[in-house]
Design an enzyme around this catalytic site. Structure first.
Site, PDB file in Angstrom:
ATOM      1  N   ILE A  69      -2.689  -7.034  -7.243  1.00 53.05           N
ATOM      2  CA  ILE A  69      -2.594  -8.375  -7.991  1.00 53.05           C
ATOM      3  C   ILE A  69      -1.899  -8.814  -8.825  1.00 53.05           C
ATOM      4  O   ILE A  69      -2.543  -8.315  -9.927  1.00 53.05           O
ATOM      5  CB  ILE A  69      -4.098  -9.196  -7.935  1.00 53.05           C
ATOM      6  CG1 ILE A  69      -5.000  -8.615  -6.367  1.00 53.05           C
ATOM      7  CG2 ILE A  69      -4.411 -10.111  -8.347  1.00 53.05           C
ATOM      8  CD1 ILE A  69      -6.273  -8.905  -6.304  1.00 53.05           C
ATOM      9  N   GLU A 103      -7.738   0.101  -5.952  1.00 52.76           N
ATOM     10  CA  GLU A 103      -7.186   1.148  -6.952  1.00 52.76           C
ATOM     11  C   GLU A 103      -7.382   0.476  -7.856  1.00 52.76           C
ATOM     12  O   GLU A 103      -6.568  -0.845  -7.999  1.00 52.76           O
ATOM     13  CB  GLU A 103      -7.166   2.198  -6.836  1.00 52.76           C
ATOM     14  CG  GLU A 103      -7.338   2.942  -5.201  1.00 52.76           C
ATOM     15  CD  GLU A 103      -5.729   4.046  -5.053  1.00 52.76           C
ATOM     16  OE1 GLU A 103      -4.463   4.168  -5.300  1.00 52.76           O
ATOM     17  OE2 GLU A 103      -6.026   4.939  -4.275  1.00 52.76           O
ATOM     18  N   ASN A 108      -9.190  -1.517 -17.339  1.00 54.46           N
ATOM     19  CA  ASN A 108      -9.226  -3.086 -16.594  1.00 54.46           C
ATOM     20  C   ASN A 108     -10.408  -4.195 -16.641  1.00 54.46           C
ATOM     21  O   ASN A 108     -10.745  -3.535 -15.047  1.00 54.46           O
ATOM     22  CB  ASN A 108      -8.498  -2.926 -15.893  1.00 54.46           C
ATOM     23  CG  ASN A 108      -7.205  -4.608 -15.582  1.00 54.46           C
ATOM     24  OD1 ASN A 108      -8.523  -6.151 -16.611  1.00 54.46           O
ATOM     25  ND2 ASN A 108      -6.090  -4.781 -14.914  1.00 54.46           N
ATOM     26  N   TYR A 115     -13.803  -8.314  -9.673  1.00 50.86           N
ATOM     27  CA  TYR A 115     -13.690  -7.740  -7.938  1.00 50.86           C
ATOM     28  C   TYR A 115     -15.201  -7.143  -7.534  1.00 50.86           C
ATOM     29  O   TYR A 115     -15.677  -7.508  -6.933  1.00 50.86           O
ATOM     30  CB  TYR A 115     -12.665  -6.162  -7.970  1.00 50.86           C
ATOM     31  CG  TYR A 115     -11.512  -6.361  -7.771  1.00 50.86           C
ATOM     32  CD1 TYR A 115     -10.563  -7.189  -7.792  1.00 50.86           C
ATOM     33  CD2 TYR A 115     -10.515  -5.154  -9.339  1.00 50.86           C
ATOM     34  CE1 TYR A 115      -9.230  -7.259  -7.528  1.00 50.86           C
ATOM     35  CE2 TYR A 115      -9.390  -5.430  -9.280  1.00 50.86           C
ATOM     36  CZ  TYR A 115      -8.367  -6.306  -8.465  1.00 50.86           C
ATOM     37  OH  TYR A 115      -7.483  -6.394  -8.625  1.00 50.86           O
TER      38      TYR A 115
END
Length: 144
Positions: A69, A103, A108, A115
């Site tokens: 993404i 993953e 990050n 998520y």
């Protein structure tokens, strides 16, 4: 902003600046091969005909994996990644698979929070996965 299926024409628009404006992790050759893979599905976010982000999944025999993404660097922190993730989850639910996984670089924090806010849970770590330096956190979400 509109989100639609990514085409090879979209790829042609971003291939020259993929690594400078989007993400240094993916080369144009890798992205093009993903687009041509019959098990992959890619979407693109556009604003005024400008590509501002894209995302993809690959359907494996056991689950759906988010391959990436990516939001254009100049357009980050505007909800584009969230919109792409929600659309990717919607597409993944149509595959009949039970789980979606990914993953993410342990550095990050913004992506990890995104998520987690969408129901992904940490299930493992891949040591030194990113450039031989940073660990990848493996996350999964139940689709059904």
């Amino acid at each position: 902003m509109i989100i639609e299926k990514m085409t090879l024409a979209d790829f042609d628009l971003i291939k020259e600046n993929l690594q400078t404006e989007f993400d240094e992790f993916w080369t144009p050759g890798v992205l093009k091969s993903e687009l041509e893979n019959i098990n992959s599905k890619y979407i693109v976010a556009k604003e005024n005909n400008e590509i501002i982000g894209f995302a993809g999944i690959i359907v494996t025999p056991i689950d759906v994996e988010i391959t990436n993404i990516v939001t254009k660097k100049s357009k980050r922190k505007k909800g584009i990644g969230k919109a792409l993730l929600e659309k990717i989850i919607e597409i993944a639910k149509q595959t009949e698979m039970e789980n979606i996984s990914l993953e993410v670089n342990e550095e990050n924090r913004i992506a990890i929070a995104l998520y987690e806010n969408h129901g992904f849970e940490k299930i493992g770590i891949r040591k030194n996965y990113y450039n031989g330096k940073h660990n990848a956190i493996i996350m999964t979400k139940v689709l059904k």
